[in-house]
Design a protein around this motif. Sequence first.
Motif, PDB file in Angstrom:
ATOM      1  N   SER A 170      -8.268   4.101  -7.089  1.00 38.90           N
ATOM      2  CA  SER A 170      -9.531   4.918  -6.861  1.00 38.90           C
ATOM      3  C   SER A 170      -9.259   6.315  -6.141  1.00 38.90           C
ATOM      4  O   SER A 170      -9.326   7.912  -7.180  1.00 38.90           O
ATOM      5  CB  SER A 170     -10.496   4.761  -6.341  1.00 38.90           C
ATOM      6  OG  SER A 170     -10.226   4.123  -4.875  1.00 38.90           O
ATOM      7  N   GLN A 171      -8.012   6.335  -5.817  1.00 37.80           N
ATOM      8  CA  GLN A 171      -7.965   7.769  -4.922  1.00 37.80           C
ATOM      9  C   GLN A 171      -6.357   8.031  -5.810  1.00 37.80           C
ATOM     10  O   GLN A 171      -5.978   9.456  -5.520  1.00 37.80           O
ATOM     11  CB  GLN A 171      -7.817   8.267  -3.565  1.00 37.80           C
ATOM     12  CG  GLN A 171      -9.430   8.285  -2.913  1.00 37.80           C
ATOM     13  CD  GLN A 171      -9.699   8.142  -1.749  1.00 37.80           C
ATOM     14  OE1 GLN A 171      -9.698   9.231  -1.318  1.00 37.80           O
ATOM     15  NE2 GLN A 171      -9.553   7.087  -0.683  1.00 37.80           N
ATOM     16  N   ASP A 195      -6.877  -1.549  -5.936  1.00 34.80           N
ATOM     17  CA  ASP A 195      -7.354   0.058  -5.923  1.00 34.80           C
ATOM     18  C   ASP A 195      -6.874   0.922  -6.232  1.00 34.80           C
ATOM     19  O   ASP A 195      -5.163   1.110  -5.361  1.00 34.80           O
ATOM     20  CB  ASP A 195      -7.982   0.098  -4.016  1.00 34.80           C
ATOM     21  CG  ASP A 195      -9.051   1.188  -4.003  1.00 34.80           C
ATOM     22  OD1 ASP A 195      -9.278   1.296  -3.390  1.00 34.80           O
ATOM     23  OD2 ASP A 195      -8.794   2.234  -4.708  1.00 34.80           O
ATOM     24  N   ASN A 255     -13.890  -6.083   3.165  1.00 38.66           N
ATOM     25  CA  ASN A 255     -12.347  -6.771   3.454  1.00 38.66           C
ATOM     26  C   ASN A 255     -11.908  -7.169   2.850  1.00 38.66           C
ATOM     27  O   ASN A 255     -10.514  -8.406   2.223  1.00 38.66           O
ATOM     28  CB  ASN A 255     -13.260  -8.803   3.265  1.00 38.66           C
ATOM     29  CG  ASN A 255     -11.739  -9.268   4.368  1.00 38.66           C
ATOM     30  OD1 ASN A 255     -11.590  -8.695   5.034  1.00 38.66           O
ATOM     31  ND2 ASN A 255     -12.138 -11.091   4.248  1.00 38.66           N
ATOM     32  N   THR A 256     -11.670  -5.638   2.140  1.00 36.94           N
ATOM     33  CA  THR A 256      -9.890  -5.599   0.958  1.00 36.94           C
ATOM     34  C   THR A 256      -8.772  -5.187   2.237  1.00 36.94           C
ATOM     35  O   THR A 256      -8.144  -5.320   0.722  1.00 36.94           O
ATOM     36  CB  THR A 256     -11.095  -4.378   0.260  1.00 36.94           C
ATOM     37  OG1 THR A 256     -10.952  -2.363   1.183  1.00 36.94           O
ATOM     38  CG2 THR A 256     -11.932  -4.072   0.550  1.00 36.94           C
ATOM     39  N   GLY A 257      -9.133  -4.970   3.259  1.00 35.09           N
ATOM     40  CA  GLY A 257      -7.491  -4.435   3.198  1.00 35.09           C
ATOM     41  C   GLY A 257      -6.959  -3.137   3.976  1.00 35.09           C
ATOM     42  O   GLY A 257      -7.070  -2.350   4.182  1.00 35.09           O
ATOM     43  N   LYS A 258      -7.863  -2.233   2.810  1.00 37.09           N
ATOM     44  CA  LYS A 258      -7.951  -0.714   2.950  1.00 37.09           C
ATOM     45  C   LYS A 258      -8.610   0.071   4.254  1.00 37.09           C
ATOM     46  O   LYS A 258      -9.339  -0.209   4.308  1.00 37.09           O
ATOM     47  CB  LYS A 258      -8.953  -0.241   1.506  1.00 37.09           C
ATOM     48  CG  LYS A 258      -8.946   1.639   1.768  1.00 37.09           C
ATOM     49  CD  LYS A 258      -9.645   1.588   0.239  1.00 37.09           C
ATOM     50  CE  LYS A 258     -10.702   3.111   0.518  1.00 37.09           C
ATOM     51  NZ  LYS A 258     -11.308   3.554  -0.584  1.00 37.09           N
ATOM     52  N   LEU A 259      -7.290   0.939   4.857  1.00 34.79           N
ATOM     53  CA  LEU A 259      -7.580   1.388   6.010  1.00 34.79           C
ATOM     54  C   LEU A 259      -7.700   2.405   5.647  1.00 34.79           C
ATOM     55  O   LEU A 259      -7.570   3.275   5.031  1.00 34.79           O
ATOM     56  CB  LEU A 259      -6.248   1.013   6.670  1.00 34.79           C
ATOM     57  CG  LEU A 259      -5.840   0.094   7.135  1.00 34.79           C
ATOM     58  CD1 LEU A 259      -4.567   0.159   7.737  1.00 34.79           C
ATOM     59  CD2 LEU A 259      -6.406  -0.343   8.557  1.00 34.79           C
ATOM     60  N   GLN A 270      -3.414   0.195  -3.978  1.00 32.29           N
ATOM     61  CA  GLN A 270      -3.190  -0.730  -3.316  1.00 32.29           C
ATOM     62  C   GLN A 270      -2.695  -1.707  -3.866  1.00 32.29           C
ATOM     63  O   GLN A 270      -3.428  -2.179  -5.102  1.00 32.29           O
ATOM     64  CB  GLN A 270      -4.997  -1.401  -2.505  1.00 32.29           C
ATOM     65  CG  GLN A 270      -3.974  -2.726  -1.703  1.00 32.29           C
ATOM     66  CD  GLN A 270      -5.397  -2.662  -1.578  1.00 32.29           C
ATOM     67  OE1 GLN A 270      -6.705  -1.740  -0.899  1.00 32.29           O
ATOM     68  NE2 GLN A 270      -5.657  -4.146  -1.290  1.00 32.29           N
ATOM     69  N   LEU A 297      -5.399   6.450   1.825  1.00 34.55           N
ATOM     70  CA  LEU A 297      -4.763   5.307   0.677  1.00 34.55           C
ATOM     71  C   LEU A 297      -4.397   5.912  -0.907  1.00 34.55           C
ATOM     72  O   LEU A 297      -5.197   6.496  -1.122  1.00 34.55           O
ATOM     73  CB  LEU A 297      -5.914   4.609   0.479  1.00 34.55           C
ATOM     74  CG  LEU A 297      -5.199   3.339  -0.705  1.00 34.55           C
ATOM     75  CD1 LEU A 297      -4.266   2.127  -0.302  1.00 34.55           C
ATOM     76  CD2 LEU A 297      -6.365   2.141  -0.412  1.00 34.55           C
ATOM     77  N   GLN A 312      -4.141  -9.245   1.354  1.00 34.94           N
ATOM     78  CA  GLN A 312      -4.572  -8.272   1.330  1.00 34.94           C
ATOM     79  C   GLN A 312      -6.675  -7.799   1.572  1.00 34.94           C
ATOM     80  O   GLN A 312      -7.354  -7.129   1.427  1.00 34.94           O
ATOM     81  CB  GLN A 312      -5.742  -7.945  -0.650  1.00 34.94           C
ATOM     82  CG  GLN A 312      -6.515  -9.094  -0.998  1.00 34.94           C
ATOM     83  CD  GLN A 312      -6.690  -8.485  -2.215  1.00 34.94           C
ATOM     84  OE1 GLN A 312      -7.424  -7.601  -2.788  1.00 34.94           O
ATOM     85  NE2 GLN A 312      -6.789 -10.355  -3.192  1.00 34.94           N
ATOM     86  N   PHE A 313      -6.102  -8.690   2.913  1.00 36.80           N
ATOM     87  CA  PHE A 313      -7.564  -9.342   3.640  1.00 36.80           C
ATOM     88  C   PHE A 313      -7.540  -8.341   5.093  1.00 36.80           C
ATOM     89  O   PHE A 313      -6.741  -7.970   5.598  1.00 36.80           O
ATOM     90  CB  PHE A 313      -7.759 -10.650   4.003  1.00 36.80           C
ATOM     91  CG  PHE A 313      -8.165 -11.820   2.932  1.00 36.80           C
ATOM     92  CD1 PHE A 313      -7.306 -12.116   2.671  1.00 36.80           C
ATOM     93  CD2 PHE A 313      -9.003 -11.242   2.026  1.00 36.80           C
ATOM     94  CE1 PHE A 313      -6.983 -12.926   1.439  1.00 36.80           C
ATOM     95  CE2 PHE A 313      -9.263 -11.676   0.494  1.00 36.80           C
ATOM     96  CZ  PHE A 313      -8.288 -13.200   0.369  1.00 36.80           C
ATOM     97  N   TYR A 321       0.385  -1.032   0.265  1.00 41.04           N
ATOM     98  CA  TYR A 321      -0.015   0.280  -0.103  1.00 41.04           C
ATOM     99  C   TYR A 321       0.537   1.689  -0.280  1.00 41.04           C
ATOM    100  O   TYR A 321       2.104   1.390   0.648  1.00 41.04           O
ATOM    101  CB  TYR A 321      -0.791  -0.039   1.791  1.00 41.04           C
ATOM    102  CG  TYR A 321      -1.650  -1.041   1.829  1.00 41.04           C
ATOM    103  CD1 TYR A 321      -1.075  -2.467   2.013  1.00 41.04           C
ATOM    104  CD2 TYR A 321      -2.964  -1.479   1.419  1.00 41.04           C
ATOM    105  CE1 TYR A 321      -1.644  -3.061   2.091  1.00 41.04           C
ATOM    106  CE2 TYR A 321      -3.890  -2.162   1.379  1.00 41.04           C
ATOM    107  CZ  TYR A 321      -3.240  -3.259   2.505  1.00 41.04           C
ATOM    108  OH  TYR A 321      -4.023  -4.428   2.503  1.00 41.04           O
ATOM    109  N   TYR A 344       0.090   5.446   1.085  1.00 40.98           N
ATOM    110  CA  TYR A 344      -1.029   6.452   1.628  1.00 40.98           C
ATOM    111  C   TYR A 344       0.125   7.613   1.229  1.00 40.98           C
ATOM    112  O   TYR A 344       1.187   7.710   1.716  1.00 40.98           O
ATOM    113  CB  TYR A 344      -1.023   6.119   2.967  1.00 40.98           C
ATOM    114  CG  TYR A 344      -1.838   4.690   2.874  1.00 40.98           C
ATOM    115  CD1 TYR A 344      -1.156   3.543   3.501  1.00 40.98           C
ATOM    116  CD2 TYR A 344      -3.415   4.790   3.552  1.00 40.98           C
ATOM    117  CE1 TYR A 344      -1.698   2.496   3.907  1.00 40.98           C
ATOM    118  CE2 TYR A 344      -4.186   3.800   4.023  1.00 40.98           C
ATOM    119  CZ  TYR A 344      -3.125   1.774   3.648  1.00 40.98           C
ATOM    120  OH  TYR A 344      -4.134   0.883   4.397  1.00 40.98           O
TER     121      TYR A 344
END
Lengths: 115, 111
Positions: free
Chosen positions: A58-59, A56, B95-99, A48, A45, A98-99, A33, A35
């Motif tokens: 998206s941002q 991901d 449950n993606t892990g993204k914080l 990822q 974030l 990734q969970f 990741y 950030y």
Amino acid sequence: EAGVAQSPRYKIIEKRQSVAFWCNPISGHATLYWYQQILGQGPKLLIQFQNNGVVDDSQLPKDRFSAERLKGVDSTLKIQPAKLEDSAVYLCASSLQQFSTDTQYFGPGTRLTVL
Amino acid sequence: GEDVEQSLFLSVREGDSSVINCTYTDSSSTYLYWYKQEPGAGLQLLTYIFSNMDMKQDQRLTVLLNKKDKHLSLRIADTQTGDSAIYFCAETPGNTGKLIFGQGTTLQVKP
């Protein structure tokens, strides 16, 4: 066990210049990741990765930011051209998978100042 | 939506208990986390709680979760000067892990 490594630790550039950050995750961690933490805020974030694929982004401001993780290990984050508002600490984190159950371990960060 | 709110500052005396509060919006979050950040350092995971639990205790740390109100708190017993830092609450939608982090609470511990 070695932690997440990042370099450089500090970088000062002028606006419109380019900059790149490097991250080496914990060995065996599939998920990485990036950030962005602006002063006085919590980390947000940017992107990822799962192995070398993007999960991901998206941002991520894709007009100026790019990131890659070509061999599924190290990663680089690039900004081109930089703006004043990009001044922040860029944190890299890694986890086994990734969970939500997988703890994210953070590196010390790269502090970027854009003048 | 995804949003986490925290109060910005807390000051306590050494030996007192500290309580840091957090509210979150995403009811799908399976885990909620507390991270600590000391000056110039990265984020350190302090503790976490699974969304089907009400309370978790880990030495001097107690986490309370009110899922109905989407409210999370971190209590630090016998607060020490070494506990001075910024504390971040974080949720993990789905449950993606993204914080998703709050803006952080600065804890100041006075001797």
